[in-house]
Motif scaffolding. Structure first.
Motif, mmCIF file in Angstrom:
data_model
loop_
_atom_site.group_PDB
_atom_site.id
_atom_site.type_symbol
_atom_site.label_atom_id
_atom_site.label_comp_id
_atom_site.label_asym_id
_atom_site.label_seq_id
_atom_site.Cartn_x
_atom_site.Cartn_y
_atom_site.Cartn_z
ATOM 1 N N UNK A 83 0.837 -1.203 0.000
ATOM 2 C CA UNK A 83 0.000 0.000 0.000
ATOM 3 C C UNK A 83 0.871 1.252 0.000
ATOM 4 N N UNK A 84 1.992 1.208 0.708
ATOM 5 C CA UNK A 84 2.893 2.364 0.710
ATOM 6 C C UNK A 84 3.714 2.395 -0.569
ATOM 7 N N UNK A 85 4.168 1.206 -1.021
ATOM 8 C CA UNK A 85 5.126 1.165 -2.123
ATOM 9 C C UNK A 85 4.497 1.535 -3.465
ATOM 10 N N UNK A 86 3.248 1.088 -3.709
ATOM 11 C CA UNK A 86 2.664 1.303 -5.044
ATOM 12 C C UNK A 86 2.545 2.785 -5.387
ATOM 13 N N UNK A 87 1.846 3.597 -4.533
ATOM 14 C CA UNK A 87 1.734 5.007 -4.931
ATOM 15 C C UNK A 87 3.094 5.696 -5.031
ATOM 16 N N UNK A 88 3.974 5.372 -4.100
ATOM 17 C CA UNK A 88 5.297 6.006 -4.099
ATOM 18 C C UNK A 88 6.063 5.633 -5.370
ATOM 19 N N UNK A 89 6.033 4.347 -5.716
ATOM 20 C CA UNK A 89 6.745 3.887 -6.911
ATOM 21 C C UNK A 89 6.129 4.489 -8.162
ATOM 22 N N UNK A 90 4.802 4.567 -8.187
ATOM 23 C CA UNK A 90 4.133 5.131 -9.362
ATOM 24 C C UNK A 90 4.490 6.601 -9.528
#
Lengths: 563, 352
Positions: A83-90
């Motif tokens: 949940x943290x990684x997806x938006x940040x990576x995107x």
């Protein structure tokens, strides 16, 4: 060039074959002995072969409960990491967010913070009584004393801290996958009339789905086998995870058979999940890489660029900046109670740690010795294995690549249980020496060094080596003259990462250390049990500074390529 | 003496066959080209000769000495050979002089002598001025010449070249070909040269070994192979001969379609095909009356103008197609019928 007989000898024992064979035998022994012993101990008790130990693990509530808690925690960490990684990576891979490179570096710097140190920092911030956040809350509101806003000594607290120091793994995998989705695929979807959200849902997400699942697996495993955070946070809260329970079985009187049996679920789950991950990444990702290495057009955030950046930094403050600030604050506290009321800034804690605390210098000496020897022997072993595996130069060398990666499938604490059993008996009586820690650290660090050096070797044209051979160099000479100079940057980088990995290792060291072989992480863990937070902060910051220094040097050297 | 003899050499890669009982003799001091399409086994042959691979069956001898046999081989560094690689394989971390001097260093030569031999070799390829530079700072052609200097400076018995010119552009290629031939003659080397380019082979080699499917299809001088191809494959691969299906008639004649064709060479009695080169077919306008000998009526499908000549694609009455190179002033319209004469002297009857 005299040939005595008309037939040529089929097999010649030259020094290259000898070194290669030794390397393969070394890794086989390093991995094989502990695994065989831990499995053997799990399937026996003090009287001989038996299923009693495993039966106890399956029926004893004090052994089942930790497994249940561990699985819940790991699953939550996996989900929250994503949940943290997806938006940040995107945001970083796909939009024109400012300072995206810097953010990547900050995210990766959560690798640098050892989880046990992060956990200690969060004690400072969110312990129910003296935690800064709770004290602040009491001061700002009319909350009565002894009530608290947050309690880090809890299952949610542990999930939170684990996520802080795990999501970076998920972030790296997701960001890499997003970087590789060719823009054309998304444009094609747009041309056929899909909306932006439709494209995201129907094209981008399915393409990165294997990476998402793989990163959940990585996060799950990372959290499952972690000893440091539960050691700091779960024990005061009065519950166990599997790793702390295994550790507790080693407290006097040690119950080695039960500990070995309790290791089996960890081992089995790790192997199964890694196999699943292998299948996931093996199947679909290749078609992604097949796209032309085109530059990805970035989505413009427009006026939102700066607010979004501020949001990212706020999120990153939680695992990185806030704990660092808390550690620095406490390290320099002089007088006061040391946590909330730090009195005034001064060097008292530093003087105590490096002047009075008798275990500091031996611990640093042990840690540095272990770091240097682990990195040196480990890099040499990884080089031999990687060479044998990539050049297919010995019979059966295809298997070497698999063997070298086996330690990655063995949780450190399980390996430590196996080593404890294997090396507390003749002929290899290593328990109580630095040797047993050295073997454990080398085994744990080999897979990543093997991969790093292996990919450098694969990038090296074999003709460069063949040219040296044809002009008269033996294979060893060719390796020394051509291969080693050309992969030197990766060798040095691998050395540095093994060094850093070794000086912060706790999960295996906690079972294998003795008074004479205490390392800095173990010392920090011991001091934490006594509640000495100031000295811990000093030791932790020193460890961090050494780590940072080595990582920076590694990056400088690793980034340079021969002309 | 460095005569190289392959005797029944077989090399398998997994289940596929790299070399199939290949036998081949490479004479001392000759420049031999191993020529063939990709996958024919030419590079495998060279790598076996260098000692980078070990055969599964058969022997390789150099100057009578056994070098490789089934499952065993003398190490590359003990074969007194030199090689020029397709990638040049110059070591990027060593200067040009260090690259060239490496082989001498391995032979235990003294530093002063290495220096003089290296500068001599660099002078030979007109590269004295780059001795202290690194390979990454040189152009492709210069790198190729460094590779050549590095290969000859050790005065090997045998020089191996693996597609050495495939990374160069056309005019550099011609220059390098001459350079390789010059150094071969200068040092009296036994040279084995792998290429897929027939022009390269024809212009450089004393002897061509044409490889196909892991076996030697034909071996001989360039002229032998061009003028007297032994098989349909050889005729087609060298010089793009037209191949017409044929059945034997008598000692010198075969039947091609509805025509009795007289063949000046080859084995008409067991012929299955006739080969003739495009530029050896002569065209003339159609005419009534009986056709001259070895002449057939063909339909013009396509023509293209190359400046020096006109290239025609034509079809026979029974549906086979041929390429014909005619003088540039001989112009026939698309779809017209013309007469094609296949002079008996250039018709070669082939079996298989």
């Amino acid at each position: 060039m005299s040939l005595r007989s008309p037939r040529l000898r089929r097999f010649q024992l030259d020094s290259f074959t000898a070194i290669g064979t030794l390397g393969v035998l070394a890794i086989l022994a390093l991995v094989g002995l502990p695994v065989v012993w831990v499995t053997g101990y799990a399937f026996s008790d003090d009287h001989g072969p038996s299923l009693a130990s495993l039966w106890q693990v399956a029926t004893d509530p004090t052994l089942i409960a930790p497994l249940g808690i561990t699985l819940v925690i790991s699953a939550c960490v996996a989900v929250f990491s994503l949940i943290v990684a997806i938006p940040l990576a995107w945001l970083i891979s796909r939009t024109d967010i400012p300072f995206s490179r810097t953010i990547r570096v900050v995210v990766l710097s959560t690798y640098v913070v050892p989880p046990f140190l992060g956990a200690v920092a969060w004690e400072l911030l969110a312990a129910p009584n003296a935690g800064l956040i709770n004290v602040l809350a009491r001061e700002l509101t009319d909350m009565p004393p002894f009530e608290y806003l947050v309690n880090i000594y809890s299952v949610p607290g542990l999930i939170f801290v684990d996520t802080c120091y795990t999501f970076a793994f998920a972030f790296t995998l997701v960001a890499t996958a997003l970087d590789r989705v060719p823009n054309e695929l998304e444009e094609a979807s747009a041309i056929f009339g899909a909306s932006r959200l439709g494209t995201l849902r129907q094209i981008t997400l399915p393409l990165v789905m294997p990476a998402l699942l793989a990163s959940m697996i990585v996060a799950f495993l990372h959290s499952m086998i972690e000893f440091g955070t539960p050691g700091v946070l779960a024990l005061p809260a009065g519950f166990h995870t599997v790793t702390t329970r295994i550790w507790s079985l080693f407290q006097y009187p040690p119950q080695t058979h039960i500990a070995a049996a309790a290791s089996m679920p960890l081992l089995v789950i790790t192997v199964l999940l890694l196999l699943a991950q292998n299948r996931l990444t093996g199947r679909r990702q290749i078609s992604l890489i097949g796209g032309k290495g085109q530059r990805v057009a970035k989505l413009s955030l427009g006026a939102l660029r700066w607010p979004v950046l501020a949001g990212c930094l706020l999120v990153l403050a939680i695992p990185v900046f806030l704990p660092l600030w808390a550690l620095i604050r406490v390290a320099f506290a002089t007088g006061g109670d040391g946590v909330v009321d730090i009195g005034h800034w001064g060097w008292d804690n530093w003087r105590f740690v490096f002047g009075e605390l008798s275990s500091t210098w031996p611990a640093f000496a042990n840690t540095l010795k272990l770091g240097i020897v682990t990195a040196t022997l480990g890099a040499a072993l990884a080089l031999v294995l990687a060479y044998v595996a990539t050049r297919r130069s010995l019979p059966g060398s295809g298997l070497v690549g698999i063997i070298a990666m086996i330690p990655a499938a063995i949780p450190s604490i399980v390996l430590a249980v196996g080593m404890f059993v294997a090396y507390t008996r003749p002929p290899l009586l290593l328990y109580g020496t630095l040797g047993i820690l050295l073997l454990a650290f080398i085994t744990i660090q080999t897979p990543s060094a093997f991969q790093q050096i292996g990919s450098a070797l694969r990038g090296l044209h074999p003709e460069l080596e063949e040219a040296a051979r044809i002009f008269g160099a033996t294979r060893l000479r060719a390796i020394a003259d051509v291969v080693i100079p050309l992969v030197r940057p990766s060798l040095i980088a691998a050395w540095c990462f093994m060094f850093v990995g070794a000086i912060r290792e706790l999960s295996a060291a906690i079972l294998l250390f003795t008074t004479d072989t205490e390392t800095v992480p173990v010392l920090i863990y011991d001091l934490n049990e006594g509640g000495r937070l100031g000295p811990i902060a000093v030791l932790g910051l020193t460890l961090l500074m050494v780590t940072m220094l080595v990582v920076i040097v590694a990056n400088l050297i690793g980034g340079r390529r021969p002309s | 003496m460095a005569e190289i003899v392959f005797a029944g050499v077989t090399k398998r890669f997994g289940t596929s066959l790299g070399l199939d009982a290949l036998s081949l003799t490479i004479p001392d001091r000759a420049l031999t080209c191993l020529l063939g399409p990709s996958g024919c086994g030419k590079t495998t042959t060279l790598r076996l000769l260098a000692g980078f691979m070990t055969p599964d069956a058969g022997d390789i001898r150099i100057g009578g000495k056994l070098m490789s046999s089934a499952g065993a081989s003398v190490a590359p560094e003990r074969r007194d050979m030199s090689m020029i690689f397709q990638s040049y394989a110059l070591w990027p971390h060593r200067t040009i002089a260090q690259n060239v001097g490496y082989g001498l260093l391995q032979r235990g030569m003294r530093t002063a002598e290495i220096a003089s031999r290296v500068s001599e070799a660099l002078a030979l390829v007109q590269l004295s001025h780059v001795a202290s530079r690194y390979p990454g700072e040189l152009s492709g052609g210069q790198q190729q010449r460094v590779a050549l200097a590095r290969a000859v400076v050790v005065r090997p018995q045998t020089l191996l070249l693996d597609e050495p010119l495939s990374n160069l552009d056309a005019n550099l290629r011609e220059e390098m070909r001459a350079e390789i031939r010059r150094l071969h003659d200068l040092y009296g080397l036994t040279t084995v040269y792998v290429t897929h380019d027939q022009t390269e082979a024809m212009t450089t080699a004393d002897q061509i070994a044409l490889l196909n499917g892991g076996r030697v299809e034909q071996i001989g001088t360039p002229e032998d192979i061009y003028v007297r191809p032994a098989s349909i494959f050889a005729a087609r691969f060298i010089g793009n001969a037209n191949i017409l299906a044929a059945t034997p008639l008598d000692l010198h004649n075969v039947r091609v379609g509805d025509l009795a064709l007289s063949c000046g060479s080859g084995d008409a009695v067991s012929a299955t095909a006739v080969a003739i080169r495009p530029h050896q077919v002569r065209l003339q306008p159609d005419m009534s009356g009986p056709l001259p000998a070895n002449t057939l009526r063909v339909n013009v499908l396509r023509q293209s103008y190359t400046g020096m000549a006109r290239e025609y694609r034509v079809r026979t009455a029974w549906g086979e197609e041929m390429n014909i190179t005619a003088p540039d002033d001989q112009r026939f319209e698309f779809g017209s019928l013309v007469l094609a004469t296949l002079p008996a002297a250039h018709c070669r009857a082939l079996a298989g």
